[in-house]
Design an enzyme around this catalytic site. Structure first.
Site, PDB file in Angstrom:
ATOM      1  N   ASP A 110      -7.653 -10.751   6.621  1.00  0.00           N
ATOM      2  CA  ASP A 110      -6.159 -11.100   6.738  1.00  0.00           C
ATOM      3  C   ASP A 110      -5.694 -10.702   8.225  1.00  0.00           C
ATOM      4  O   ASP A 110      -4.914 -10.065   8.561  1.00  0.00           O
ATOM      5  CB  ASP A 110      -5.421  -9.679   6.014  1.00  0.00           C
ATOM      6  N   PHE A 140       0.779  -1.160  -0.011  1.00  0.00           N
ATOM      7  CA  PHE A 140      -0.044   0.131   0.020  1.00  0.00           C
ATOM      8  C   PHE A 140       0.910   1.141  -0.129  1.00  0.00           C
ATOM      9  O   PHE A 140       0.468   2.299  -0.475  1.00  0.00           O
ATOM     10  CB  PHE A 140      -0.683   0.076   1.264  1.00  0.00           C
ATOM     11  N   LYS A 172      -0.044   6.145   8.147  1.00  0.00           N
ATOM     12  CA  LYS A 172      -0.355   5.258   6.986  1.00  0.00           C
ATOM     13  C   LYS A 172      -0.296   6.073   5.821  1.00  0.00           C
ATOM     14  O   LYS A 172      -1.105   6.661   5.621  1.00  0.00           O
ATOM     15  CB  LYS A 172      -0.993   4.019   7.095  1.00  0.00           C
TER      16      LYS A 172
END
Length: 188
Positions: free
Chosen positions: A129, A13, A34
């Site tokens: 996940d 990502f 992030k």
């Protein structure tokens, strides 16, 4: 405002950085950011929405919103997250000199993860996940020695409705998937 510090990790990502914040009573002084290029931010935008839906759970990593910044002439989509000062469950397992974790820690972390999953499933979210790298360990506000395991990284998540209406390929990390899921995918 926040100031980016050292890189905590990288993935498909983008990257995660430690950041210090200033002048904000609503955001802690240390957060994780992030980031990815704005033009490739679809997955991170979806993750932002899943975290917004889970903001009331003490067993899901907290989000403090989104900021778009320009760094080195590149527009970045930045998701501001709770900093897990104790790292991930994977870090803890790798850095543990003993075989495994003490039973009380296993019980506590398992309970936290199950409570987090119960919450996100009630919201109609499928994480896709769950693995030790995506379980982050934070200290409680009252006691730095007591940790809370929190579910993080909703990048592969989808809603129950999406799983019914959209054709979804295999989602998750193969190493942590049920063998029958991998075998079914390989035979199709």
């Amino acid at each position: 405002m926040w100031k980016r510090g050292r890189t905590l990790g990288q993935g498909g990502f983008g990257f995660v950085s430690l950041a210090s914040t200033t002048h904000s009573p609503l955001i802690p002084s240390l957060i994780a950011v992030k980031s990815c290029m704005l033009s490739h931010s679809h997955s991170l935008e979806d993750e932002t929405e899943f975290l917004r839906m889970c903001q009331d759970s003490p067993h899901v990593i907290r989000s403090f919103g989104v900021k778009v910044t320009q760094e080195d002439d590149i527009l970045l989509y930045n998701l501001l997250l709770e900093y897990a000062s104790a790292g991930s469950l994977a870090d803890r397992l790798l850095n543990n000199d003993q075989l495994g974790l003490p039973e009380f820690q296993v019980q506590q972390h398992t309970k936290n993860v199950l409570l987090g999953l119960k919450f996100i499933h009630r919201k109609g979210i499928i994480h896709c996940d769950i693995k030790p790298h995506n379980i982050l360990l934070t200290s409680t506000d009252d006691d730095d020695t007591e940790e809370v395991a929190k579910i993080a990284d909703f990048g592969l998540s989808l809603t129950l409705e999406q799983s019914w209406t959209q054709k979804q390929g295999m989602r998750g990390t193969k190493r942590y998937m049920a063998p029958e899921s991998i075998l079914k995918q390989e035979s199709t």
